[in-house]
Design an enzyme around this catalytic site. Sequence first.
Site, PDB file in Angstrom:
ATOM      1  N   ASP A  52       0.790  -1.109   0.004  1.00 14.52           N
ATOM      2  CA  ASP A  52      -0.058  -0.175   0.030  1.00 14.52           C
ATOM      3  C   ASP A  52       1.090   1.095   0.056  1.00 14.52           C
ATOM      4  O   ASP A  52       2.083   1.272  -0.364  1.00 14.52           O
ATOM      5  CB  ASP A  52      -1.023  -0.049   1.039  1.00 14.52           C
ATOM      6  CG  ASP A  52      -2.337   0.638   0.867  1.00 14.52           C
ATOM      7  OD1 ASP A  52      -2.304   1.864   0.582  1.00 14.52           O
ATOM      8  OD2 ASP A  52      -3.287   0.041   0.880  1.00 14.52           O
ATOM      9  N   ASP A  53       0.585   2.356   0.688  1.00 17.12           N
ATOM     10  CA  ASP A  53       1.230   3.570   0.508  1.00 17.12           C
ATOM     11  C   ASP A  53       2.448   3.227   1.292  1.00 17.12           C
ATOM     12  O   ASP A  53       2.740   2.818   2.315  1.00 17.12           O
ATOM     13  CB  ASP A  53       0.516   4.639   1.170  1.00 17.12           C
ATOM     14  CG  ASP A  53      -0.697   5.162   0.328  1.00 17.12           C
ATOM     15  OD1 ASP A  53      -0.747   4.969  -0.820  1.00 17.12           O
ATOM     16  OD2 ASP A  53      -1.789   5.694   1.124  1.00 17.12           O
ATOM     17  N   GLY A  76       4.964  -0.392  -3.855  1.00 14.32           N
ATOM     18  CA  GLY A  76       4.012   0.040  -3.083  1.00 14.32           C
ATOM     19  C   GLY A  76       3.037   1.191  -3.950  1.00 14.32           C
ATOM     20  O   GLY A  76       3.174   1.229  -5.156  1.00 14.32           O
ATOM     21  N   HIS A  77       2.458   1.938  -3.212  1.00 13.87           N
ATOM     22  CA  HIS A  77       1.732   2.820  -3.836  1.00 13.87           C
ATOM     23  C   HIS A  77       2.011   4.389  -3.707  1.00 13.87           C
ATOM     24  O   HIS A  77       1.250   5.315  -4.034  1.00 13.87           O
ATOM     25  CB  HIS A  77       0.086   2.922  -3.089  1.00 13.87           C
ATOM     26  CG  HIS A  77      -0.428   1.382  -3.397  1.00 13.87           C
ATOM     27  ND1 HIS A  77      -1.812   1.542  -2.912  1.00 13.87           N
ATOM     28  CD2 HIS A  77      -0.346   0.533  -4.061  1.00 13.87           C
ATOM     29  CE1 HIS A  77      -2.197   0.293  -3.133  1.00 13.87           C
ATOM     30  NE2 HIS A  77      -1.334  -0.475  -4.049  1.00 13.87           N
ATOM     31  N   GLY A  78       3.307   4.288  -3.359  1.00 12.08           N
ATOM     32  CA  GLY A  78       3.959   5.896  -3.343  1.00 12.08           C
ATOM     33  C   GLY A  78       3.603   6.422  -2.086  1.00 12.08           C
ATOM     34  O   GLY A  78       3.486   5.826  -1.016  1.00 12.08           O
TER      35      GLY A  78
END
Length: 389
Positions: A215-216, A237-239
């Site tokens: 995730d983030d 990940g999502h940054g």
Amino acid sequence: MMRILILSLFYYSSRLVLAANPTYNVQSYGAKSDGKSDCTKAFLSAWGAACATTAPATIYVPPGRYLLRNAYFSGSVCNNTAITIRIDGTLVAPSDYNAIGNIGSWLKFERATGVSIYGGTLDGQGTKLWACKNSGNNCPKGATSLAFYNSNNIRINSLVSLNSQMFHILFDGCRNVNLSNVRVSAPGNSPNTDGIHIHQSSDVTITNSHIATGDDCVSIGPGASNLWIENFDCGPGHGISIGSLGWDMNEAGVKNVTVKTATFTGTENGVRVKTWARPSNGFVTNVVFQHLVMVNVQNPVIIDQNYCPDHQACPHQGSGVKISNVRYEDIHGTSATQVAVKFDCSQTRPCSGIRLDGVNLTFRDKPATASCSNAGGSADGVVNPSSCL
């Protein structure tokens, strides 16, 4: 004679320092390093002993694996404002995720002041819970591995967090937090395993850290201010995400955030601001994204103010979160999608003061493009793709 007197005084003063600054070894309270025996009471007893003194104290965790169920470290009755937890071993969560269930946190600190954690590994053993969630069965939400609530002057250095059930590290209602040399690791498909989540907290610094998760890498929630993230690697990940924000009508804003000298590799997003498409009086202002490298990132630069998964709870509404004064400086690398820069701002409260300076993003053998909606600002220097502001 004088030399003997000096040595004697040095020895005596050293003994005084040692006596005044005690160390509490968790094994002295019954902890066993076999990874099977429940060590929760031993750790809490060591915490209680360190809290009982007003002198700086150290809780020591020797090499080995220590099984802990959910542990609550309360600072509300703690006399000590300088407790160091030095970990040479690994803390292990139960492999049965039902042993923790929906309590929210595996290791929880609340109203603690002056806690420092040095070294060690946290093994959340989240694999079985992720499999349960991915199967669509009725599963517990899961627990954050390490959470601090309403705590001040926190230091975390050289900590490793592996395979958390949910968030790895969380700060809620905290002030003056410093994380350095932190490593977070979980598979790219692990659900809701944010690396570091910051909510209602101020003066948080994250440096020299690497986060690879599902995730983030860092998620920034309402009420976060004065954040500094530098020398940082993210991926998978999502940054790094500011948001999602704006779920509530009355919501604290986010301000004074700097992310610099960071590399994003194979992530879903690079730097993102995300708000729900719902009425809100929240805001985001004074944000700097600087000296960033994107390596095959799907959305290197993105503002998404129309976040509404499955079109539920916010259909056909505009976000009330006001986004202003966001700077993107010296951002270069490769985009995994043709739209490398996307500003999808609120139709009811458009973005303002967006600034691009030295942005150079490419997409395979085709020109990268930019997309703007309800966004105002300016572009300076080399900007590729061409600015749509």
